[in-house]
Design a protein around this motif. Structure first.
Motif, PDB file in Angstrom:
ATOM      1  N   GLY A  63       0.795  -1.212   0.000  1.00  0.00           N
ATOM      2  CA  GLY A  63       0.000   0.000   0.000  1.00  0.00           C
ATOM      3  C   GLY A  63       0.830   1.266   0.000  1.00  0.00           C
ATOM      4  O   GLY A  63       0.399   2.298   0.540  1.00  0.00           O
ATOM      5  N   THR A 333      -7.035   6.029  -9.910  1.00  0.00           N
ATOM      6  CA  THR A 333      -6.756   5.110  -8.806  1.00  0.00           C
ATOM      7  C   THR A 333      -5.481   4.334  -9.112  1.00  0.00           C
ATOM      8  O   THR A 333      -4.954   4.384 -10.217  1.00  0.00           O
ATOM      9  CB  THR A 333      -7.926   4.130  -8.599  1.00  0.00           C
ATOM     10  N   SER A 334      -5.004   3.604  -8.104  1.00  0.00           N
ATOM     11  CA  SER A 334      -3.732   2.892  -8.219  1.00  0.00           C
ATOM     12  C   SER A 334      -3.798   1.593  -7.433  1.00  0.00           C
ATOM     13  O   SER A 334      -4.648   1.420  -6.542  1.00  0.00           O
ATOM     14  CB  SER A 334      -2.600   3.777  -7.684  1.00  0.00           C
ATOM     15  N   VAL A 336      -1.909   0.846  -5.141  1.00  0.00           N
ATOM     16  CA  VAL A 336      -1.666   1.131  -3.717  1.00  0.00           C
ATOM     17  C   VAL A 336      -2.983   1.231  -2.953  1.00  0.00           C
ATOM     18  O   VAL A 336      -2.990   1.172  -1.715  1.00  0.00           O
ATOM     19  CB  VAL A 336      -0.842   2.420  -3.507  1.00  0.00           C
ATOM     20  N   ASP A 337      -4.097   1.346  -3.668  1.00  0.00           N
ATOM     21  CA  ASP A 337      -5.399   1.486  -3.018  1.00  0.00           C
ATOM     22  C   ASP A 337      -6.016   0.154  -2.615  1.00  0.00           C
ATOM     23  O   ASP A 337      -7.009   0.134  -1.888  1.00  0.00           O
ATOM     24  CB  ASP A 337      -6.368   2.223  -3.954  1.00  0.00           C
ATOM     25  N   GLY A 356      -2.218   4.556  -0.007  1.00  0.00           N
ATOM     26  CA  GLY A 356      -3.423   4.385  -0.796  1.00  0.00           C
ATOM     27  C   GLY A 356      -4.655   4.877  -0.059  1.00  0.00           C
ATOM     28  O   GLY A 356      -4.609   5.250   1.125  1.00  0.00           O
TER      29      GLY A 356
END
Length: 495
Positions: A63, A333-334, A336-337, A356
């Motif tokens: 994250g 978004t990524s 890490v989310d 995230g």
């Protein structure tokens, strides 16, 4: 006390964002993914934190952005930090991993998994190769396809569908679900090796698509101006820098789509089983990939690029208690989310060390974050990205060059606005914002005060056959008859 939901991650390797039928691809067949789109929320501006396997998966696990993990390429992951599996295991989740994890350098690390079905390409004997041996296929040396010079050559699988790795991941997932401890919630991470090259699928999947129905690669005017050092470097060592054959490229696309449809079939089996057990609506289902694939767009191949074809990924979420059905969210978004989303579903508070945000908050507009970032490598090969709803900014240290793209719906990156006087202020703002982001996190590797640091450029050899990819695993001489030997003894190299 409310029952905690189950969580299942379905991850592919090297699947680009525009390979889901229900999200606008008129050719590819993905009925199971289409179902998740209908019954869940699709994050249509999802990006990988780093367009390469290990670094992206590291950010997924922890994250955190790549500059925070210290893993910015296919290099060692920090071993002491808690993963999403560990955090959920600590609160009672049964945790199980299946397939490719790419934990580096400790490939067999459990990292919060109670159990694993271990499988990695080129990692020597593993659970999958043992399965093949038990079924009389010990003669198969390259069960995921021949690599090296054949890396981007479409090829039929040497295995029947029932023994292929994609089927194995599906089977192992159903085995875990049928044998799990029903007194505990579970986290299952099922990770497919495909559609990562080589593009190979078994019969009948390799016959699902025909060359003539495949789209041509995206080659906008002046596309060479969009290449970074990494594009040129990658094309060379993957044998894709000496000419273009459009029929071959469309055949590659057909083979790539076939691998995705075979995965989709496994996803359908998993959804059907969860539904039959009454667990479908109590399970957070998250389908995604670690990065994309250029697939001939811009006359480039592989990943290692922040152009959408390589960096933008599918991110589909189904969990009716927190995500509305048939919703498409275009907020950036990524990966890490994923960790904070999992903690939120489990009723756990977010941790300050995680960068995230909960995707449920993104979908409802309940977040102040309005940009995401990305990074590949560092120092003289560093590649950096800042992305918002409106623009994408990229800086390449190797080229000492910037790119600015206006983000337009339904369009791939096409025209660099850096240098256009009408966008000078926007370029400056995005550059300063990314530099300030690194400064606030005390990450100064790419910086010289408030500017990008200038490094000596990497040197590429003039010989067109220099620095090529050999990735055959064990020595070829192990399989040749007596009296024959290879001219080159292949060694394993980067993927």
């Amino acid at each position: 006390m409310a029952k905690k939901p189950n969580i299942i991650f379905l991850m592919t390797d090297q699947q680009r964002f525009d390979t889901v039928g229900a999200l606008g691809n008129p050719v590819i067949q993905t009925p199971a993914l289409d179902r998740i789109v209908r019954e869940g929320t699709s994050f249509t501006s999802a990006y990988c934190p780093s367009p390469v396997c290990v670094a992206s998966r590291c950010s997924f696990l922890l994250g955190q952005w790549p500059h925070e993990t210290g893993c910015t390429t296919n290099s060692a992951m920090p071993q002491e930090r808690p993963s999403v599996m560990e955090l959920l295991n600590e609160v009672g989740y049964q945790t199980h991993g299946i397939g490719k994890m790419h934990f580096t350098p400790q490939g067999r690390k459990m990292w919060g998994f109670e159990t694993r079905d271990f499988s990695e390409e080129g990692a020597g004997p593993d659970d999958f190769t043992e399965f093949l041996h038990e079924n009389g296929y010990d003669h198969i040396i390259a069960p995921h396809g021949e690599r090296s010079e054949y890396y981007y050559i479409p090829q039929p699988s040497q295995l029947p569908a029932r023994l292929h790795h994609t089927q194995w991941v599906g089977d192992k997932t159903l085995q875990f679900l049928s044998q799990r401890d029903t007194n505990r919630p579970f986290l299952c991470w099922s990770s497919f090796i495909k559609p990562h090259p080589p593009f190979e699928s078994p019969v009948p999947w390799n016959r699902l698509y025909r060359t003539v129905e495949m789209p041509l690669p995206f080659l906008p005017p002046d596309y060479e101006q969009l290449h970074t050092h990494w594009n040129r470097h990658q094309n060379r060592y993957k044998y894709r820098d000496q000419g273009r054959d459009m029929n071959l490229l469309r055949t590659m696309c057909a083979a790539y789509y076939a691998a995705i449809s075979f995965i989709d079939y496994q996803v359908g089996r998993i959804l059907d089983y969860l539904e039959s057990e009454g667990e479908l609506n109590n399970t957070l289902i998250l389908y995604t990939s670690d990065h994309g694939e250029l697939l001939g767009d811009y006359d480039c191949y592989g990943k290692r690029s922040f152009l959408d074809a390589a960096a933008r990924i599918p991110l589909l979420v189904r969990y009716p208690k927190r995500f509305e059905a048939n919703v498409q969210c275009d907020t950036p978004t990524s990966l890490v989310d994923v960790l904070p989303t999992s903690l939120g579903a489990a009723g756990l508070a977010p941790h300050n060390e995680h960068s995230g945000v909960d995707l449920a908050d993104v979908a409802t507009g309940n977040t102040e974050r309005d940009a995401i970032i990305g990074q590949l490598s560092g120092e003289n090969r560093g590649l950096y990205m800042l992305l918002t709803d409106e623009y994408k900014y990229i800086y390449s240290a190797a080229d000492q060059k910037e790119w600015l793209f206006r983000r337009l719906s339904g369009r791939l990156d096409e025209r660099n606005l850096a240098g256009n006087p009408g966008y000078g202020r926007t370029l400056r703002d995005y550059r300063e914002r990314l530099i300030n982001w690194f400064q606030e996190d005390s990450y100064d590797v790419p910086l010289d005060g408030n500017r990008w640091r200038e490094f000596p450029p990497p040197v590429e050899p003039d010989n067109p056959d220099a620095d090529q990819l050999f990735q055959d695993g064990r020595s070829s001489s192990d399989q040749l008859p007596p009296g024959y030997s290879p001219h080159i003894d292949p060694i394993r190299r980067r993927s």
